[in-house]
Design an enzyme around this catalytic site. Structure first.
Site, PDB file in Angstrom:
ATOM      1  N   ARG A 112     136.113 -52.943  -2.398  1.00 22.46           N
ATOM      2  CA  ARG A 112     135.988 -52.342  -1.068  1.00 22.46           C
ATOM      3  C   ARG A 112     134.944 -51.230  -1.112  1.00 22.46           C
ATOM      4  O   ARG A 112     135.253 -50.042  -1.087  1.00 22.46           O
ATOM      5  CB  ARG A 112     137.345 -51.789  -0.616  1.00 22.46           C
ATOM      6  CG  ARG A 112     138.352 -52.884  -0.208  1.00 22.46           C
ATOM      7  CD  ARG A 112     138.063 -53.366   1.201  1.00 22.46           C
ATOM      8  NE  ARG A 112     138.901 -54.486   1.586  1.00 22.46           N
ATOM      9  CZ  ARG A 112     140.080 -54.368   2.216  1.00 22.46           C
ATOM     10  NH1 ARG A 112     140.577 -53.183   2.472  1.00 22.46           N
ATOM     11  NH2 ARG A 112     140.750 -55.437   2.567  1.00 22.46           N
ATOM     12  N   GLN A 117     130.671 -55.190   1.993  1.00 25.38           N
ATOM     13  CA  GLN A 117     131.340 -55.521   3.261  1.00 25.38           C
ATOM     14  C   GLN A 117     131.025 -56.922   3.773  1.00 25.38           C
ATOM     15  O   GLN A 117     131.920 -57.614   4.260  1.00 25.38           O
ATOM     16  CB  GLN A 117     131.007 -54.467   4.315  1.00 25.38           C
ATOM     17  CG  GLN A 117     131.734 -53.152   4.082  1.00 25.38           C
ATOM     18  CD  GLN A 117     131.424 -52.118   5.147  1.00 25.38           C
ATOM     19  OE1 GLN A 117     130.526 -52.320   5.982  1.00 25.38           O
ATOM     20  NE2 GLN A 117     132.135 -51.008   5.129  1.00 25.38           N
ATOM     21  N   SER A 123     139.057 -58.778   4.438  1.00 22.93           N
ATOM     22  CA  SER A 123     138.903 -58.122   5.740  1.00 22.93           C
ATOM     23  C   SER A 123     138.630 -59.127   6.851  1.00 22.93           C
ATOM     24  O   SER A 123     139.174 -59.028   7.947  1.00 22.93           O
ATOM     25  CB  SER A 123     137.770 -57.085   5.682  1.00 22.93           C
ATOM     26  OG  SER A 123     138.148 -55.980   4.888  1.00 22.93           O
ATOM     27  N   TYR A 218     142.697 -49.137  -0.273  1.00 24.81           N
ATOM     28  CA  TYR A 218     143.948 -49.873  -0.129  1.00 24.81           C
ATOM     29  C   TYR A 218     145.113 -48.895  -0.110  1.00 24.81           C
ATOM     30  O   TYR A 218     145.012 -47.769  -0.598  1.00 24.81           O
ATOM     31  CB  TYR A 218     144.144 -50.860  -1.290  1.00 24.81           C
ATOM     32  CG  TYR A 218     143.206 -52.023  -1.303  1.00 24.81           C
ATOM     33  CD1 TYR A 218     143.408 -53.119  -0.473  1.00 24.81           C
ATOM     34  CD2 TYR A 218     142.107 -52.050  -2.156  1.00 24.81           C
ATOM     35  CE1 TYR A 218     142.549 -54.202  -0.488  1.00 24.81           C
ATOM     36  CE2 TYR A 218     141.245 -53.133  -2.180  1.00 24.81           C
ATOM     37  CZ  TYR A 218     141.474 -54.204  -1.346  1.00 24.81           C
ATOM     38  OH  TYR A 218     140.621 -55.280  -1.369  1.00 24.81           O
TER      39      TYR A 218
END
Length: 372
Positions: A112, A117, A123, A218
């Site tokens: 992450r 991304q 996600s 997280y």
């Protein structure tokens, strides 16, 4: 690759991505019927430049779900495998992949970090799950979502409570607000407060004495005292809402139990809970994975693999995640170039050269050595 896991309707590569890969000089083999359940028939793949055939003989195999034992046997030694492998809990699979000298990359291990991304499949699929969870609740709720002013009087809006304001939770908040519900949310990570409020929801705050933010953004497991305070806050909010969407999950661990059976029974008849953590044990004490049950007039939805219920866009998003990862690990000539000094590659590769190279997985499996 055609998925064989029961209920799995997604496909790892869609024609859009196949077309780009083919134009770059890569030879793409798609298994017959791989995209049919996602509304991508074979002809769209051939039009994009792919060949329909035995995809298991390829140098690289791309899937959604982890391979079955039968599929693993078809994977040639030394091949590259990309899929959701769940390495922190799938220890037998990891050992088998290492034994077969497979270079395995797990899409649920993507770090992450900002530059990763575009590859973050967790996600992208959480976005689908958060959206669909609200639609499931809306379809089951015996009430309107928005406030309505009618000749028969004013109808009050539904009240929705979202537990966990990660990607799935934020999407659930946004969707519930679009449908007209009054929304409030809770998360153990105070940093998400502004994001929740920016979507028009109320953020419930409680001093837990610690933060629930773990590595890489997280959530982490709370202490016993903090968890007790958390449950006390949730009890009042759950009772007052018509819809509860739970999204709390901890990587590699069972889902935290946030809603007790007593709390479920305290809700108004006709209320709905959609538990997005059902697959890892559920956030409620009564959730049954893969089932929708009734508890004292309250519907508790434990549907698993919700992204697969919207396979077209779920596949499209996952395919783009895969393409971004391939862009990082393939040369212009289409050759594999695993730079283990790259944070993304290092965090995603689970097995390579007959060894378990993923640090977290190796640590979890430390007592268990890979057979020679």
């Amino acid at each position: 690759m055609r998925e064989t896991t029961p209920g799995e309707r997604r496909v790892a590569l869609v024609p859009e991505t196949v077309g780009r890969l083919a134009k770059a000089g890569n030879q793409i083999v798609v298994e017959a019927g791989a995209g049919t359940a996602s509304s991508f028939p074979d002809r769209l793949y051939t039009d994009a430049g792919a060949t329909i055939g035995d995809a298991w003989s390829a140098d690289m195999v791309v899937k959604v779900a982890r391979p079955t034992d039968e599929e693993l046997a078809r994977l040639r030694e030394g091949a590259v495998l990309i899929a959701f492998l769940q390495p922190l809990t799938s220890h037998d699979l990891v050992r088998d992949l290492a034994r077969r000298r497979v270079t395995a990359l797990s899409m649920d291990a993507i770090p992450r970090i900002t530059r990763a991304q575009p590859m973050d499949a967790l996600s992208s699929q959480a976005t689908v799950a958060g959206y669909k969870a609200v639609l499931l609740a809306a379809a089951a709720l015996p009430r309107f979502f928005p406030m309505l002013t009618t000749a028969a009087g004013t109808i009050a809006p539904a009240k929705a409570f979202v537990i966990g304001a990660g990607v799935a939770g934020l999407q659930a908040i946004a969707t519930a607000r679009r449908l007209g519900a009054v929304v409030e949310a809770f998360d153990t990570r105070p940093v998400v407060k502004e994001q929740v409020q920016s979507l028009g929801a109320k953020f419930l705050e409680v001093d837990l004495g610690e933060t629930g933010e773990g590595t890489g953004g997280y959530a982490k497991e709370l202490s016993e005292d903090a968890h007790r305070k958390e449950v006390e806050l949730l009890a009042k909010a759950v009772k007052e809402n018509d819809i509860v969407i739970t999204t709390a999950a901890i990587p590699g661990r069972p889902a935290p139990k946030l809603i007790t059976a007593e709390m479920v029974r305290s809700m108004k008849p006709g209320s709905v809970i959609v538990d997005l953590a059902a697959e890892t044990g559920g956030n409620t004490e009564v959730t049954k994975a893969g089932e929708v049950i009734d508890v004292n007039g309250v519907r508790v939805d434990g549907t698993t693999n919700i992204p697969s219920t919207m396979p077209y866009h779920a596949s499209q998003m996952y395919s783009r995640n895969i393409a971004s990862l391939l862009g990082l690990m393939l040369t212009k000539e289409g050759q594999l170039n695993l730079d283990m000094k790259d944070d993304v590659i290092k965090g995603t590769v689970i097995t390579h050269g007959g060894e378990i190279v993923h640090e977290q997985t190796a640590k979890v499996m430390a007592p268990q050595k890979v057979p020679a």
